[in-house]
Scaffold this active site. Structure first.
Site, PDB file in Angstrom:
ATOM      1  N   GLU A  50      10.911  49.741  67.908  1.00 52.87           N
ATOM      2  CA  GLU A  50      11.808  49.948  69.138  1.00 52.87           C
ATOM      3  C   GLU A  50      12.333  51.367  68.436  1.00 52.87           C
ATOM      4  O   GLU A  50      13.160  51.599  67.698  1.00 52.87           O
ATOM      5  CB  GLU A  50      12.772  48.977  69.436  1.00 52.87           C
ATOM      6  CG  GLU A  50      12.251  47.907  70.273  1.00 52.87           C
ATOM      7  CD  GLU A  50      13.448  46.833  70.631  1.00 52.87           C
ATOM      8  OE1 GLU A  50      14.451  47.207  70.518  1.00 52.87           O
ATOM      9  OE2 GLU A  50      13.013  45.970  71.139  1.00 52.87           O
ATOM     10  N   ASP A  61      25.155  49.793  74.797  1.00 54.21           N
ATOM     11  CA  ASP A  61      25.129  49.837  73.310  1.00 54.21           C
ATOM     12  C   ASP A  61      26.635  49.873  72.817  1.00 54.21           C
ATOM     13  O   ASP A  61      27.649  50.242  73.315  1.00 54.21           O
ATOM     14  CB  ASP A  61      24.579  51.336  72.753  1.00 54.21           C
ATOM     15  CG  ASP A  61      23.214  51.350  73.262  1.00 54.21           C
ATOM     16  OD1 ASP A  61      22.560  50.285  73.072  1.00 54.21           O
ATOM     17  OD2 ASP A  61      22.582  52.573  73.610  1.00 54.21           O
TER      18      ASP A  61
END
Length: 279
Positions: A50, A61
């Site tokens: 990824e 995040d």
């Protein structure tokens, strides 16, 4: 349409083991170092990569990945340079799947059609766009599918039975089960509950289920691996890289070696777990 992601998971299923999916931030701490990390990941045991697209407002995040994105942006990383990383990686590795992960705004500004053309040409196999719900499939998901790029959806503990079919509709490649609510890097979820959730999702799809968010150690990865088709590790890898940097984000140690050591340990643990379970 068969992508590298489809091929990889079919191979792993035949081997009787789950995938190790490794996330890192494109351009962190700089383009050259990040490309070295990317090339080292499969050799250390990563099955799927990824590749994070740094963004200035990464709402999903946690602090570690936010900091990685900021380091990358400060070093001059752009979406074009992240695509360049994929293209350079493909010159040496034509089998390891690359999934680009990030936010829609970056792609929208770049231009959807241009992005998909460049992503396909660079050897990108899948996309995870965390802020683009299924109601907006016409924006990117359907064009990506037409371009031969998998569109990977996120499901969470709060995705109920009414919502799940909508999330899975037009999904391809694999399903990413976010094992807890919140931001990346939080504490790991209860593995028994993860197993229950994976079994529930599998009633509605034939796609592989990969589990992430909160997986930091080889032991945790092994525990998740007993329940899933793949384990996603991101924050721990980003932290391993960050641990080799000074306060200005410049390398003082060896970020590539640090990331490689961790991924190797994760890979050994994940592979051994399923092999033991199969015996």
């Amino acid at each position: 349409m068969t992508t590298r992601i489809d091929t990889k998971f079919a191979e792993l299923k035949a081997e009787g083991r789950p995938a190790l999916v490794t996330y890192f931030m494109g351009g962190d701490p700089d383009l050259e170092t990040a490309l070295k990390v990317m090339k080292a990941l499969p050799k250390a045991g990563a099955d799927v990569i990824e590749l994070g697209m740094p963004f200035s407002d990464p709402m999903a995040d946690g602090p570690a990945i936010q900091a990685a994105g900021l380091r990358a942006l400060n070093a001059g990383q752009t979406l074009a340079k992240t695509l360049y990383m994929a293209a350079e990686f493909r010159k040496e590795d034509d089998t390891t799947p690359i999934v680009m992960m990030g936010y829609y705004n970056l792609i929208y500004i770049y231009g959807v059609e241009r992005f998909l053309t460049d992503a396909k040409a660079s050897g990108v196999d899948g996309l995870i766009v965390v802020d683009l719900p299924s109601e907006m499939d016409a924006e990117l998901c359907i064009p990506a599918m037409k371009a031969g790029i998998n569109f990977i959806r996120l499901t969470t503990p709060t995705t109920d039975d009414k919502r799940l079919p909508k999330v899975l509709h037009n999904s391809s490649g694999f399903v990413y089960y976010v094992s807890m609510n919140g931001i990346t890097g939080a504490a790991i979820a209860d593995t028994a509950k993860v197993g229950e959730a994976v079994r529930h999702i599998k009633k509605s799809t034939d796609l592989p289920i990969c589990v992430g968010f909160g997986v930091k150690t080889p032991e945790q990865a092994a525990a998740i691996a007993t329940h899933a088709d793949g384990v996603v590790v991101g924050t721990a890898i980003v932290n391993a890289i960050a641990g080799e940097l000074d306060e200005k984000g410049k390398a003082k140690g060896d970020p590539v070696a640090a990331a490689t050591r961790l991924v190797h340990a994760l890979a050994e643990s994940v592979r051994a777990t399923r092999l033991e379970a199969a015996q």
